[in-house]
Design an enzyme around this catalytic site. Structure first.
Site, mmCIF file in Angstrom:
data_model
loop_
_atom_site.group_PDB
_atom_site.id
_atom_site.type_symbol
_atom_site.label_atom_id
_atom_site.label_comp_id
_atom_site.label_asym_id
_atom_site.label_seq_id
_atom_site.Cartn_x
_atom_site.Cartn_y
_atom_site.Cartn_z
ATOM 1 N N CYS A 391 3.194 2.839 -23.331
ATOM 2 C CA CYS A 391 3.114 2.387 -24.724
ATOM 3 C C CYS A 391 3.882 3.322 -25.659
ATOM 4 O O CYS A 391 4.465 2.881 -26.652
ATOM 5 C CB CYS A 391 1.663 2.329 -25.177
ATOM 6 S SG CYS A 391 0.684 1.021 -24.423
ATOM 7 N N MET A 392 3.865 4.614 -25.354
ATOM 8 C CA MET A 392 4.451 5.610 -26.250
ATOM 9 C C MET A 392 5.945 5.817 -26.029
ATOM 10 O O MET A 392 6.521 6.739 -26.613
ATOM 11 C CB MET A 392 3.733 6.955 -26.070
ATOM 12 C CG MET A 392 2.274 6.936 -26.466
ATOM 13 S SD MET A 392 1.523 8.582 -26.449
ATOM 14 C CE MET A 392 1.652 9.017 -24.709
#
Length: 406
Positions: A391-392
């Site tokens: 996600c990051m």
């Protein structure tokens, strides 16, 4: 530069991250739900964890590019500055007087300071207001803790606002109101920053809802698109049409997922860790289905087949006998806990090498037993927004994935 991504697992060369900053300090028990965080993170520790994440990637030869730096450099371009400023001032909740005061405030800021405001927001008390510069009725009636420009704490999750497929970028259409301005910043970077000159766009933010966490590049020419809380069926269809028209894939697997916080994106229940291996939440491994979408013969209408079990449909599309499945955790309770703690949300740095949160002990052990090396990182504070290493991170460059003898 040439930016190119055709898989989830090929050697990662360049990645886009956003180091968390003052926008996280804007979170309070009063607003964290509306800003999509489950807890109030300790900002200093979140930054330490993120720095360690970036350092782990650099140690493996990955170039780390920061979104805030790109944004500040983009805002040095007059057209980009004017466009993003106008977007912020367009908010219907601002009265004319307050809108003028905000415009005056922003006009004095250099590109770096303006980038900080666009990311961290602007609080009611931070606006320069005085007897000779009244804020108007709207400002007067606002709570002193309110924001005249909302912060973007979810900018940390760079995967969601853009996705690279081949040599084209898709600027996505984020479903939640708290996140929609993120794509405006990302879009401006890709259009105005010198690094991305000549980039072709595959998707635009005004299209149907589609988020990057729902898009998995299973193999060159094969995409999986989750449909659930954030990505709509219409968004999946639009992406399929765009991808087929550009000749970037031959098969799209559309995968319905539960519309729940714990499974907000497809990459919260499965991620690729090798060319033939997927890390998967066992509660959905046997029930997840997929619709196979290919381009119609007439070049317009899509052909849709299914549903079929996801693992079977994916293996067929990838021309594999089967996909190896590595479970999150061992027993049901551990699996549920580690899925909630983003155990499935790994970032592949190369085939059989991935980054995962260190707290998911059983999942990481499962990966190691399956021959997958895990680079463990801390995530006690980073995970408060419900997101893991994938996600990051938004990969900008991966080596093209060559056929591998399995």
């Amino acid at each position: 530069m040439t930016h190119y991504v055709d898989s989830e697992v090929a050697r990662l060369r360049t990645v886009l991250l956003h180091r968390p900053g003052p926008e996280l300090a804007r979170l309070t028990p009063r607003n964290n739900d509306s800003l999509l965080f489950d807890a109030i993170p300790w900002v200093g520790r979140a930054q330490e964890e993120h720095d360690a994440f970036a350092a782990a990637l650099r140690a493996r030869g990955v170039e780390v590019v920061y979104l805030a730096t790109l944004l500040a450099e983009t805002l040095a371009v007059a057209d980009a500055r004017a466009e993003l400023t106008e977007l912020v001032l367009r908010s219907p909740r601002l009265g004319d007087t307050l809108r003028r005061r905000i415009a005056d405030h922003l006009a004095y800021l250099d590109p770096a300071a303006l980038a900080d405001v666009f990311i961290a927001g602007l609080a009611h008390e931070e606006l320069r207001i005085g007897p000779d510069r009244p804020g108007g009725l709207v400002w007067t009636l606002m709570d002193r803790h309110d924001f005249v420009i909302d912060p973007l704490p979810n900018l940390l999750f760079t995967r969601d606002s853009s996705v690279w497929i081949g040599d084209r970028v898709g600027v996505t259409s984020l479903a939640m109101p708290a996140r929609r301005r993120e794509t405006s910043l990302t879009d401006a970077i890709y259009r105005y920053h010198p690094r991305f000159v000549g980039t072709d766009f595959l998707y635009h933010s005004e299209m149907e809802h589609l988020e990057g966490g729902d898009v998995l590049l299973l193999a060159p020419g094969v995409l999986a698109v989750g449909v659930g809380e954030r990505t709509t069926p219409a968004g999946a269809e639009r992406l399929a049409r765009q991808v087929f028209a550009a000749g970037l894939a031959h098969t799209i697997l559309v995968v319905p997922i539960a519309q729940e916080r714990a499974t907000m994106h497809l990459d919260t229940v499965c991620t690729m860790v090798d060319v033939d291996a997927v890390l998967m939440y066992p509660n959905v491994a046997s029930t997840l289905s997929a619709y196979t979408v290919i381009a119609g013969a007439d070049g317009d209408e899509l052909r849709v087949d299914g549903p079929a079990p996801f693992l079977r449909a994916a293996a067929d599309a990838m021309d594999l006998d089967r996909l190896r499945v590595i479970d999150t955790g061992l027993d049901p309770v551990t699996a549920e806990r580690e899925q909630w703690d983003d155990g499935n949300n790994t970032l592949a740095v190369a085939p059989r090498l991935c980054v995962g949160y260190e707290r998911n002990v059983e999942t990481n052990a499962q990966l190691e037993r399956a021959g997958i090396e895990v680079i463990p990182i801390a995530g006690s504070e980073l995970g408060s927004g419900r997101g893991g290493p994938r996600c990051m991170s938004c990969p900008l460059v991966r080596e093209p994935l060559r056929p591998v003898q399995l």
